[in-house]
Design an enzyme around this catalytic site. Structure first.
Site, PDB file in Angstrom:
ATOM      1  N   ILE A  13       0.838  -1.202   0.000  1.00 51.21           N
ATOM      2  CA  ILE A  13       0.000   0.000   0.000  1.00 51.21           C
ATOM      3  C   ILE A  13       0.873   1.252   0.000  1.00 51.21           C
ATOM      4  O   ILE A  13       0.579   2.224  -0.701  1.00 51.21           O
ATOM      5  CB  ILE A  13      -0.962  -0.012   1.202  1.00 51.21           C
ATOM      6  CG1 ILE A  13      -1.810  -1.283   1.191  1.00 51.21           C
ATOM      7  CG2 ILE A  13      -1.869   1.224   1.173  1.00 51.21           C
ATOM      8  CD1 ILE A  13      -2.736  -1.433   2.394  1.00 51.21           C
ATOM      9  N   THR A  37      11.802  -5.886   4.639  1.00 48.41           N
ATOM     10  CA  THR A  37      11.561  -7.285   4.966  1.00 48.41           C
ATOM     11  C   THR A  37      11.053  -7.971   3.702  1.00 48.41           C
ATOM     12  O   THR A  37      11.009  -7.370   2.623  1.00 48.41           O
ATOM     13  CB  THR A  37      10.526  -7.403   6.087  1.00 48.41           C
ATOM     14  OG1 THR A  37       9.297  -6.792   5.647  1.00 48.41           O
ATOM     15  CG2 THR A  37      11.007  -6.704   7.343  1.00 48.41           C
ATOM     16  N   THR A 119      -6.389  -0.870  10.109  1.00 44.35           N
ATOM     17  CA  THR A 119      -7.138  -1.914   9.414  1.00 44.35           C
ATOM     18  C   THR A 119      -8.512  -2.126  10.020  1.00 44.35           C
ATOM     19  O   THR A 119      -8.743  -1.807  11.198  1.00 44.35           O
ATOM     20  CB  THR A 119      -6.343  -3.244   9.488  1.00 44.35           C
ATOM     21  OG1 THR A 119      -7.128  -4.316   8.989  1.00 44.35           O
ATOM     22  CG2 THR A 119      -5.963  -3.564  10.933  1.00 44.35           C
ATOM     23  N   ASP A 120      -9.414  -2.707   9.241  1.00 47.56           N
ATOM     24  CA  ASP A 120     -10.731  -3.077   9.766  1.00 47.56           C
ATOM     25  C   ASP A 120     -10.656  -4.272  10.713  1.00 47.56           C
ATOM     26  O   ASP A 120     -11.586  -4.524  11.486  1.00 47.56           O
ATOM     27  CB  ASP A 120     -11.705  -3.384   8.626  1.00 47.56           C
ATOM     28  CG  ASP A 120     -11.236  -4.488   7.687  1.00 47.56           C
ATOM     29  OD1 ASP A 120     -10.092  -4.977   7.841  1.00 47.56           O
ATOM     30  OD2 ASP A 120     -12.011  -4.858   6.782  1.00 47.56           O
ATOM     31  N   GLU A 121      -9.537  -5.005  10.692  1.00 45.65           N
ATOM     32  CA  GLU A 121      -9.451  -6.216  11.505  1.00 45.65           C
ATOM     33  C   GLU A 121      -9.389  -5.932  13.003  1.00 45.65           C
ATOM     34  O   GLU A 121      -9.560  -6.841  13.815  1.00 45.65           O
ATOM     35  CB  GLU A 121      -8.269  -7.067  11.051  1.00 45.65           C
ATOM     36  CG  GLU A 121      -8.431  -7.542   9.619  1.00 45.65           C
ATOM     37  CD  GLU A 121      -7.442  -8.618   9.224  1.00 45.65           C
ATOM     38  OE1 GLU A 121      -7.163  -9.495  10.060  1.00 45.65           O
ATOM     39  OE2 GLU A 121      -6.959  -8.572   8.083  1.00 45.65           O
ATOM     40  N   TYR A 146      -1.798 -10.238  14.873  1.00 43.48           N
ATOM     41  CA  TYR A 146      -1.716  -9.104  13.937  1.00 43.48           C
ATOM     42  C   TYR A 146      -2.743  -8.033  14.299  1.00 43.48           C
ATOM     43  O   TYR A 146      -2.400  -6.865  14.533  1.00 43.48           O
ATOM     44  CB  TYR A 146      -1.933  -9.576  12.501  1.00 43.48           C
ATOM     45  CG  TYR A 146      -2.356  -8.472  11.564  1.00 43.48           C
ATOM     46  CD1 TYR A 146      -1.577  -7.315  11.421  1.00 43.48           C
ATOM     47  CD2 TYR A 146      -3.533  -8.552  10.834  1.00 43.48           C
ATOM     48  CE1 TYR A 146      -1.969  -6.283  10.576  1.00 43.48           C
ATOM     49  CE2 TYR A 146      -3.927  -7.537   9.984  1.00 43.48           C
ATOM     50  CZ  TYR A 146      -3.145  -6.407   9.867  1.00 43.48           C
ATOM     51  OH  TYR A 146      -3.547  -5.388   9.028  1.00 43.48           O
ATOM     52  N   SER A 147      -4.014  -8.416  14.353  1.00 40.07           N
ATOM     53  CA  SER A 147      -5.057  -7.410  14.588  1.00 40.07           C
ATOM     54  C   SER A 147      -4.969  -6.829  15.996  1.00 40.07           C
ATOM     55  O   SER A 147      -5.285  -5.650  16.205  1.00 40.07           O
ATOM     56  CB  SER A 147      -6.443  -8.005  14.332  1.00 40.07           C
ATOM     57  OG  SER A 147      -6.667  -9.167  15.092  1.00 40.07           O
ATOM     58  N   LYS A 150      -2.269  -4.157  15.871  1.00 41.72           N
ATOM     59  CA  LYS A 150      -2.764  -2.971  15.169  1.00 41.72           C
ATOM     60  C   LYS A 150      -3.773  -2.213  16.038  1.00 41.72           C
ATOM     61  O   LYS A 150      -3.780  -0.980  16.055  1.00 41.72           O
ATOM     62  CB  LYS A 150      -3.406  -3.365  13.829  1.00 41.72           C
ATOM     63  CG  LYS A 150      -2.402  -3.750  12.757  1.00 41.72           C
ATOM     64  CD  LYS A 150      -1.428  -2.632  12.414  1.00 41.72           C
ATOM     65  CE  LYS A 150      -2.127  -1.474  11.700  1.00 41.72           C
ATOM     66  NZ  LYS A 150      -1.144  -0.410  11.306  1.00 41.72           N
ATOM     67  N   PRO A 188      -3.531 -11.852  -5.228  1.00 41.03           N
ATOM     68  CA  PRO A 188      -2.376 -12.067  -6.107  1.00 41.03           C
ATOM     69  C   PRO A 188      -1.920 -13.524  -6.139  1.00 41.03           C
ATOM     70  O   PRO A 188      -1.357 -13.968  -7.155  1.00 41.03           O
ATOM     71  CB  PRO A 188      -1.301 -11.156  -5.535  1.00 41.03           C
ATOM     72  CG  PRO A 188      -1.729 -10.857  -4.156  1.00 41.03           C
ATOM     73  CD  PRO A 188      -3.223 -10.895  -4.163  1.00 41.03           C
ATOM     74  N   ARG A 189      -2.155 -14.278  -5.070  1.00 41.05           N
ATOM     75  CA  ARG A 189      -1.790 -15.698  -5.120  1.00 41.05           C
ATOM     76  C   ARG A 189      -2.591 -16.419  -6.201  1.00 41.05           C
ATOM     77  O   ARG A 189      -2.038 -17.221  -6.967  1.00 41.05           O
ATOM     78  CB  ARG A 189      -2.035 -16.363  -3.759  1.00 41.05           C
ATOM     79  CG  ARG A 189      -1.557 -17.817  -3.763  1.00 41.05           C
ATOM     80  CD  ARG A 189      -1.923 -18.581  -2.521  1.00 41.05           C
ATOM     81  NE  ARG A 189      -1.419 -19.955  -2.623  1.00 41.05           N
ATOM     82  CZ  ARG A 189      -1.883 -20.973  -1.936  1.00 41.05           C
ATOM     83  NH1 ARG A 189      -2.876 -20.796  -1.064  1.00 41.05           N
ATOM     84  NH2 ARG A 189      -1.385 -22.185  -2.106  1.00 41.05           N
TER      85      ARG A 189
END
Length: 333
Positions: A13, A37, A119-121, A146-147, A150, A188-189
């Site tokens: 992003i 990274t 993030t929305d998470e 992760y969430s 954040k 993308p995967r």
């Protein structure tokens, strides 16, 4: 003329934000700091006129020096993959919490402005039959390392605004897709699987819903917040695609790429069911609206553009493809 410091500006992003900034605001000076990274790539900034520093946002001396040169810091840098946070949470604590703290202290010392990208998470998830959407007042309920980190970084920003009068805004955005996204991510995967002659993979039943937004629509919203947003405010960013589940997304990708079909693989542990963002505040107060939208899924135009980018940038994604797929195969995905 402004000087913008973009953290994580060589990531997905962030690099798209840099490209948009150079195109729309050529008079601005852009400084990028990125740890490079696996998800950061110097090649993502090819062709852009930026001042680049390879470094860690946890490095207080470096961040003090760079923040001191900037009118505004746009903070994209984050560890951001749920699966990785389940295997090793520590980098998420370091980057998302300690890194954000380091930036906040630098901004506080220099008295300039910060925009924090989240993030929305942080809100957790909704059941598939729940008609609600997340608003800026929705209580936080993160479900992964992760969430959770954040969410913690958002709370730090708000605390520094209230306690120290920091000039800062926050945006919480739904799932992004578009050019330069690492091929471990869902969209993308699948695109690169088809381009590589492999079968695309759908986690579990594919009923999970994400409010997918094209990265350019996200970054246009960030620029609008920088121009018109009020200090101390939070803005949700979403494209109203919260009726589209992962099964519909992969089927649309297969249709657009003339692929015969996909296969089901093991689901992600603790896979959140539904995210849905209410971006009314951003739309009504700042006048934002997404450009990549249509009447079918809201994603056809954006996916067309994204597929074309991966098709014409095979040299960008091909070197990492085998290693990424090997990792998924080891996990039955």
């Amino acid at each position: 003329m402004r000087t913008l410091l973009v953290t994580g500006g060589a990531g997905f992003i962030g690099s798209n934000f840099v490209h948009m900034t150079r195109e729309r605001y050529p008079e601005d000076h852009v400084i990028v700091v990125d740890k490079l990274t696996y998800a950061g790539n110097r090649a993502n900034l090819a062709g852009t006129d930026v001042e680049f520093f390879e470094g860690d946002i946890c490095d207080a001396a470096l961040m003090d020096r760079l923040v001191g040169r900037a009118d505004v810091t746009v903070h994209f840098a984050a560890e951001s993959h749920n699966d990785n946070s389940l295997r090793d949470p520590r980098p998420f604590v370091d980057t998302n919490l300690v890194g954000t703290f380091t930036i906040l202290e630098a901004v506080r010392r220099h008295g300039n402005r910060l925009h924090h990208v989240s993030t929305d998470e942080v809100f957790g998830d909704l059941s598939l039959d729940d008609p609600k959407r997340f608003t800026e007042e929705t209580p936080y309920n993160p479900s992964s390392p992760y969430s959770a980190t954040k969410a913690g970084s958002d709370h730090l920003v708000r605390a520094w605004v209230r306690s120290f009068g920091l000039r800062a805004t926050i945006s919480n955005c739904s799932n992004n897709y578009g050019p330069y996204q690492h091929i471990e991510k869902f969209i993308p995967r699948q695109i690169t699987n088809i381009l590589a002659g492999q079968t695309p993979k759908l986690y579990g039943t594919g009923e999970q819903v994400r409010d997918w937004i094209h990265v350019d629509d996200h970054n246009a919203a960030v620029h609008l917040i920088l121009e018109r947003g009020r200090d101390g405010e939070t803005y949700n960013i979403g494209a109203d695609n919260d009726h589209v589940n992962n099964k519909a997304v992969i089927e649309l990708i297969c249709e657009l790429m003339d692929a015969p079909g996909y296969e089901h693989v093991a689901d992600r542990p603790g896979h959140d069911q539904r995210y849905a963002m209410d971006s009314t505040k951003l739309r009504e107060q700042l006048g934002w609206a997404p450009e990549y939208t249509d009447t079918q899924t809201g994603m056809r135009a954006g996916l067309d553009q994204t597929i074309d980018w991966y098709r014409t940038h095979e040299d960008w994604w091909r070197p990492a493809k085998q290693q990424v797929e090997q990792g998924y195969a080891e996990r039955g995905q």
